[in-house]
Design a protein around this motif. Structure first.
Motif, mmCIF file in Angstrom:
data_model
loop_
_atom_site.group_PDB
_atom_site.id
_atom_site.type_symbol
_atom_site.label_atom_id
_atom_site.label_comp_id
_atom_site.label_asym_id
_atom_site.label_seq_id
_atom_site.Cartn_x
_atom_site.Cartn_y
_atom_site.Cartn_z
ATOM 1 N N GLY A 185 -68.012 12.783 17.865
ATOM 2 C CA GLY A 185 -69.115 12.062 17.249
ATOM 3 C C GLY A 185 -70.363 12.102 18.114
ATOM 4 N N ILE A 186 -71.491 11.735 17.512
ATOM 5 C CA ILE A 186 -72.804 11.873 18.146
ATOM 6 C C ILE A 186 -73.435 10.515 18.427
ATOM 7 N N PHE A 187 -73.957 10.375 19.644
ATOM 8 C CA PHE A 187 -74.844 9.260 19.987
ATOM 9 C C PHE A 187 -76.233 9.841 20.222
ATOM 10 N N ALA A 188 -77.236 9.285 19.547
ATOM 11 C CA ALA A 188 -78.620 9.726 19.733
ATOM 12 C C ALA A 188 -79.504 8.503 19.925
ATOM 13 N N MET A 189 -80.545 8.632 20.740
ATOM 14 C CA MET A 189 -81.395 7.485 21.073
ATOM 15 C C MET A 189 -82.839 7.913 21.233
ATOM 16 N N TRP A 190 -83.744 7.125 20.656
ATOM 17 C CA TRP A 190 -85.189 7.328 20.788
ATOM 18 C C TRP A 190 -85.681 6.679 22.071
ATOM 19 N N SER A 191 -86.704 7.292 22.686
ATOM 20 C CA SER A 191 -87.370 6.699 23.844
ATOM 21 C C SER A 191 -88.854 7.012 23.785
ATOM 22 N N ASN A 192 -89.647 6.079 24.247
ATOM 23 C CA ASN A 192 -91.101 6.254 24.305
ATOM 24 C C ASN A 192 -91.534 6.995 25.560
ATOM 25 N N GLU A 193 -90.609 7.262 26.467
ATOM 26 C CA GLU A 193 -90.945 7.854 27.753
ATOM 27 C C GLU A 193 -90.271 9.219 27.914
ATOM 28 N N GLY A 194 -90.627 9.913 28.967
ATOM 29 C CA GLY A 194 -90.029 11.209 29.252
ATOM 30 C C GLY A 194 -88.580 11.093 29.668
ATOM 31 N N ARG A 197 -74.033 11.820 30.783
ATOM 32 C CA ARG A 197 -73.119 12.904 31.148
ATOM 33 C C ARG A 197 -71.781 12.377 31.650
ATOM 34 N N ASP A 198 -71.770 11.156 32.143
ATOM 35 C CA ASP A 198 -70.525 10.551 32.609
ATOM 36 C C ASP A 198 -69.609 10.196 31.439
ATOM 37 N N VAL A 199 -70.202 10.036 30.244
ATOM 38 C CA VAL A 199 -69.442 9.602 29.071
ATOM 39 C C VAL A 199 -69.298 10.717 28.046
ATOM 40 N N PHE A 200 -70.346 11.521 27.869
ATOM 41 C CA PHE A 200 -70.417 12.491 26.782
ATOM 42 C C PHE A 200 -70.475 13.922 27.314
ATOM 43 N N THR A 201 -70.404 14.855 26.366
ATOM 44 C CA THR A 201 -70.658 16.257 26.659
ATOM 45 C C THR A 201 -71.901 16.690 25.882
ATOM 46 N N GLU A 202 -72.405 17.884 26.174
ATOM 47 C CA GLU A 202 -73.529 18.464 25.437
ATOM 48 C C GLU A 202 -74.726 17.502 25.374
ATOM 49 N N VAL A 203 -75.108 16.965 26.502
ATOM 50 C CA VAL A 203 -76.196 15.986 26.564
ATOM 51 C C VAL A 203 -77.535 16.725 26.650
ATOM 52 N N VAL A 204 -78.437 16.405 25.716
ATOM 53 C CA VAL A 204 -79.754 17.048 25.666
ATOM 54 C C VAL A 204 -80.814 15.975 25.437
ATOM 55 N N CYS A 205 -81.968 16.122 26.090
ATOM 56 C CA CYS A 205 -83.113 15.260 25.830
ATOM 57 C C CYS A 205 -84.203 16.110 25.181
ATOM 58 N N HIS A 206 -84.500 15.844 23.914
ATOM 59 C CA HIS A 206 -85.487 16.594 23.160
ATOM 60 C C HIS A 206 -86.862 15.923 23.281
ATOM 61 N N VAL A 207 -87.900 16.711 23.435
ATOM 62 C CA VAL A 207 -89.274 16.219 23.412
ATOM 63 C C VAL A 207 -89.826 16.393 21.998
ATOM 64 N N VAL A 208 -90.366 15.320 21.431
ATOM 65 C CA VAL A 208 -90.952 15.348 20.088
ATOM 66 C C VAL A 208 -92.448 15.077 20.230
ATOM 67 N N VAL A 240 -85.950 12.159 22.352
ATOM 68 C CA VAL A 240 -84.709 11.798 21.660
ATOM 69 C C VAL A 240 -83.540 12.365 22.453
ATOM 70 N N TYR A 241 -82.687 11.482 22.942
ATOM 71 C CA TYR A 241 -81.463 11.892 23.621
ATOM 72 C C TYR A 241 -80.377 12.128 22.571
ATOM 73 N N VAL A 242 -79.615 13.209 22.725
ATOM 74 C CA VAL A 242 -78.494 13.506 21.835
ATOM 75 C C VAL A 242 -77.300 13.884 22.694
ATOM 76 N N ALA A 243 -76.151 13.232 22.430
ATOM 77 C CA ALA A 243 -74.959 13.468 23.225
ATOM 78 C C ALA A 243 -73.724 13.440 22.329
ATOM 79 N N ARG A 244 -72.738 14.261 22.660
ATOM 80 C CA ARG A 244 -71.526 14.374 21.851
ATOM 81 C C ARG A 244 -70.328 13.759 22.596
ATOM 82 N N LYS A 245 -69.526 12.995 21.882
ATOM 83 C CA LYS A 245 -68.290 12.463 22.443
ATOM 84 C C LYS A 245 -67.261 13.579 22.567
#
Length: 243
Positions: free
Chosen positions: A191-200, A210-221, A236-241
């Motif tokens: 499953g996927i956890f994704a989170m919005w952030s106002n900062e870099g 990375r300690d909890v998930f795999t395939e962790v990516v931070c996308h710039v929008v 937007v952070y996106v990470a897979r369980k």
């Protein structure tokens, strides 16, 4: 042309006075701009929603399978929720919101996207603290009051400004490996956890993920900011369980 400014509603909440406003800025076109304020702090404006939409598109885009069960943490002006409902693979959407006035604004359709959410049988409002429900874990009920222990395909979070810039100091404990792992207990395998952030990109939070998930990516929008006459960005952070 209607009034240039209107305060639609203002109500006390658990964390302060919350206000819904509508304005028009003639130089930016003949359209309504909706704003939410908590006390004197701006929480959201309908002028800048690219990353709120991207939160759903990126998160759900990584989710696997059909008839997806999705949680959105934080209702705001409804952009993340409506973007999620545009995905045909979404079978149900739980929108967890701590502030009851924000739910009422959508139920009573004081905000434009309330109509879209209310008309879609896949969506359901859950009044409660995302952070409390996340760390309580599925053994204590979890996000869905109608299905205790339910696991989800994706959890999309847009509440705090960033893992460091918090709406409420009590939220800080969520952004730890221990509590992120507890939340991940409510995700299906892969499953996927994704989170919005106002900062870099936050390197410390990336390590937590990375300690909890795999395939962790931070996308710039990126998006154009007419007030500053330049490009701005959210992330937007996106990470897979693991599964």
């Amino acid at each position: 042309m209607g009034r240039l400014f209107e305060q639609i509603d203002s109500q006390p909440s658990e964390i302060g006075e919350i206000t819904l406003r509508r304005r028009r800025i003639p130089a930016l076109g003949d359209r309504d701009i909706f704003e939410v304020k908590l006390g004197e702090e701006f929480l959201m404006s309908s002028m800048f929603v690219d990353a709120e939409v991207a939160l759903s598109d990126l998160g759900i885009g990584e989710a696997e399978g059909d008839n997806l069960s999705v949680v959105v943490g934080g209702l705001g002006l409804g952009y993340t929720a409506v973007a999620a409902l545009k995905h045909e693979r979404v079978g149900e959407l739980l929108i967890v919101e701590y502030l009851e006035p924000v739910i009422r604004w959508h139920q009573q359709e004081y905000v434009p996207l309330g109509k879209d959410i209310n008309a879609d049988a896949r969506s359901r409002y859950v009044h409660g603290s995302f952070f409390d429900l996340a760390v309580a874990g599925p053994e204590s009920g979890g996000f869905d009051p109608e299905a205790p222990g339910k696991e989800f395909d994706a959890i999309l979070l847009d509440i705090d400004h960033s893992p460091r810039a918090l709406l409420n100091d009590s939220n800080a404990s969520f952004y730890t490996a221990e509590n992120i792992r507890r939340m991940a207990g409510q995700l299906k395998p892969r499953g996927i956890f994704a989170m919005w952030s106002n900062e870099g990109e936050d390197s410390v939070f990336m390590e937590v993920l990375r300690d909890v998930f795999t395939e962790v990516v931070c996308h710039v929008v990126s998006f154009y900011n007419p007030f500053q006459n330049r490009e701005s960005f959210n992330t937007v952070y996106v990470a897979r369980k693991p599964g």
